[in-house]
Structure formats: C-alpha cells, structure tokens
Design an enzyme around this catalytic site. Structure first.
Site, PDB file in Angstrom:
ATOM      1  CE  LYS A   1       1.142   8.511  -6.682  1.00 53.61           C
ATOM      2  NZ  LYS A   1       0.379   8.458  -5.421  1.00 53.61           N
TER       3      LYS A   1
ATOM      4  NE  ARG B   1       4.206  12.924  -6.319  1.00 53.52           N
ATOM      5  CZ  ARG B   1       2.943  12.965  -5.899  1.00 53.52           C
ATOM      6  NH1 ARG B   1       2.649  13.516  -4.732  1.00 53.52           N
ATOM      7  NH2 ARG B   1       1.967  12.464  -6.637  1.00 53.52           N
TER       8      ARG B   1
ATOM      9  CD  GLU C   1       1.241  10.029   2.974  1.00 51.66           C
ATOM     10  OE1 GLU C   1       0.559  11.025   2.695  1.00 51.66           O
ATOM     11  OE2 GLU C   1       1.778   9.313   2.127  1.00 51.66           O
TER      12      GLU C   1
END
Length: 340
Positions: A184, A81, A220
């Site tokens: 992220k 990720r 989210e």
C-alpha cells in the site's frame, strides 16, 4: 460526541479532529508515542518521501456499536500489512504492538468524533509512514515518521449500497507485473488517478484493471479488490500485483461460513459473461455492487445486475460484515478490538 456534526450527511472526506499521534524512528529504534494537536508536519526539503516515494499508508475504521461500545475492525491485519509494505520499499517496519497501541490511543483521544450507532458513518483511521532523512542519493532513509490521523466519514459512495457501472480500459496499467501492487504505497494510487478520472468523466464509478503483463485476466477494481459470484461460488482474482484486501479476506471467510466455496485464482476477462454478481470491496465501502462492466476497447457490455439491484449473495455478505463491525452479530472470528 461532537454535537455540531451532521452525522448522517458526512462526506468521505477530511474533517479536523482533536489529536493525532506520532512516533519517530531514529538511531535504529522507534521512540516514544507523541500526541499532537497540529495538523501539519515539519519536513526537510530533501526528505526521501518527497524525492523517492518512501511513503506507505493504511486505512481502517472504528465503529460505535449497538451497545455503545467503540470497535476497531481487524487492526492486527492492517498492522501486518503495513509491515509488508515497509519491507517492500525498504522502510523501518512498525512493530505490531506499537501500531496497535497508537491506533487505540488515537481513537480514545478522539472518541467524541466516533459517529453514533445508526448514522451509517464511522471514524476513518489513517496510519502513515514516511522517510524523513535528508538525502539526495537514491537509497533508503535512516529516519522515519509514523503517524496516525483520524476523521469521521460518511459512506464512500453517495449512491449507498446500489450497483454502479464500471469499465475496462487497456491503455492504463495500475502497477507493473513485479512492481509495488501488493504493497500500500502512495505511488500506486498516483498511477491510477488518470484512468480513474477518465472513467468518472465517462460516467463510471471505477476502472476494472486487467493484469499488467498479458491483459487477459482481471486485476484490481480502482482502489479496491474485485470479487464475483459465479454458479454459487465466490471468485476473486489472485495475482502478486494485487493489494491483499483485508475486507476481501473477511468476505471470503464469511462466504465459507455460509457454506459458499471460495476460489482465489486467475479470472479471464471472458468469464465475466458467466458471472451472476460482482462487487468491488475495500475498507471505505465494504462492498460496492456492480451493475454493468463495459469493455471500452471491444465494445462488449457485461450486464451483471439485470434488475438494477445488488445480488443476494453480495447483499448477505455485506450485511453480515457490517453487523459484525457494529456489534449486531457475534464476532466469532475475534476481528474487533473494543476500545475501553
């Protein structure tokens, strides 16, 4: 183990440990792994991370198991990720092998800070990559620093595994429709601070964001993914503005293992009236059950937990994931890395 710390009363915060590990990217390649005892970094005042937000991070955990062994949960997924995040904002990707070696090294070096089995605490691992080249033009850095720090942490929510109330507010967007939501990057979290603080001031644990384009679908839930149980199915929002949560991915697999059908799809806000259970999921808390979802703009209240307890499916999934992390149940999917 460090005898000074009160393991069962740790907060989810930073506690100094013995070492961090670092690696620099210069002249087109990653250098040697460096071990440091310093809690600071020497940074140029014109570094791209400070001016243009070239900053990405990860979060994962190490657990001391029932057998005394230290396990790191799904570190290859975090490695993959952070590579996607790096590509997303034009940074030098950290190879999976380097990421893995550095995680193992930093956990081993700080093994006395891995909380004991049964304490409910864990060793939080925070990999961080920043652009460090000095430049004032808007372009990617040529040099990067990748470092990993660790800190023993208690549960993310003081309430423990108990349902909390969350809210919907349309005045804030976490990310743009084709923006950085799937990576992220620190900026996503900065963008969520005002909404989060407002929600906390009103007595809610988190904001359930709606999709930034049409404000029709669930997105989210604060810094976490959202999932619900509806008619025996596990449903979770699918969107390119959502960070692909490793915890959510794990819970989906465990749901399938339990014979539960999984649907990752658009979830219209009205569907909240039909769900049986709901939770926010992420590394920090695993799963945080939801009691009630209040739409602050329409005044509609969606009561999810009628008796104030977590739902049976959410509870079963939470317990199974925790049991795998702690070595109490067989790790059939090979998610744990045991630190020798």
């Amino acid at each position: 183990m460090d005898k000074e710390l009160d393991w069962s009363h740790l907060s989810f915060g930073y506690i100094p440990t013995d070492y961090n590990v670092r690696c620099y990217y210069r002249d087109g390649k990653w250098g040697d792994i460096e071990v440091s005892q310093s809690e600071t970094i020497d940074l140029h005042i014109a570094a791209t991370c400070l001016h243009y937000g070239q900053e990405i991070f990860e979060g994962l955990k190490a657990f001391r198991g029932k057998d005394g062994k230290v396990r790191v949960f799904r570190l290859e997924e975090n490695a993959r990720r952070i590579i996607e995040s790096a590509k997303g904002i034009m940074m030098a990707p950290v190879p999976v092998e380097l990421f893995t070696e550095m995680v193992k090294k930093v956990v081993k070096l700080n093994e006395r800070f891995v909380p004991p089995y049964g304490s409910g605490a864990s060793l939080y691992i925070r990999p961080l990559e920043i652009g460090i080249s000095a430049q004032v033009g808007v372009k990617p850095a040529k040099e990067y620093l990748f470092l990993i720090l660790v800190s023993p942490v208690g549960p993310y929510f003081k309430e423990g595994f108990k349902p909390t109330n969350i809210c919907i507010m349309r005045e804030f967007d976490r990310v743009a429709p084709k923006g950085t939501g799937r990576w992220k990057v620190g900026g996503n979290y900065a963008a969520s601070l005002e909404a989060g603080e407002k929600a906390h001031s009103l007595g809610y644990s988190a904001v359930l964001y709606l999709d930034p384009k049409e404000k029709k679908y669930l997105d989210e839930c604060g810094p976490a993914n959202f999932f619900a149980i509806k008619g025996g199915k596990y449903i979770t929002p699918a969107s390119e503005s959502i960070l692909p949560s490793i915890t959510n991915k794990s819970l989906m697999q465990l749901a399938r293992d339990m014979g539960i059908e999984v649907e990752a799809r658009h979830i219209p806000i009205e569907e909240l009236a039909e769900i049986d259970e709901a939770a926010a999921c992420g590394t920090a808390a695993v799963a945080s059950p939801v009691a009630e979802i209040d739409d602050l703009d329409t005044g509609v209240k969606y009561v999810i937990s009628k008796d104030g307890n977590p739902g049976p499916v959410t509870t079963a999934l939470y317990n199974r994931l925790r049991a795998i992390q702690l070595g109490e149940e067989p790790d059939v999917h090979g998610w744990n890395t045991i630190i020798d």
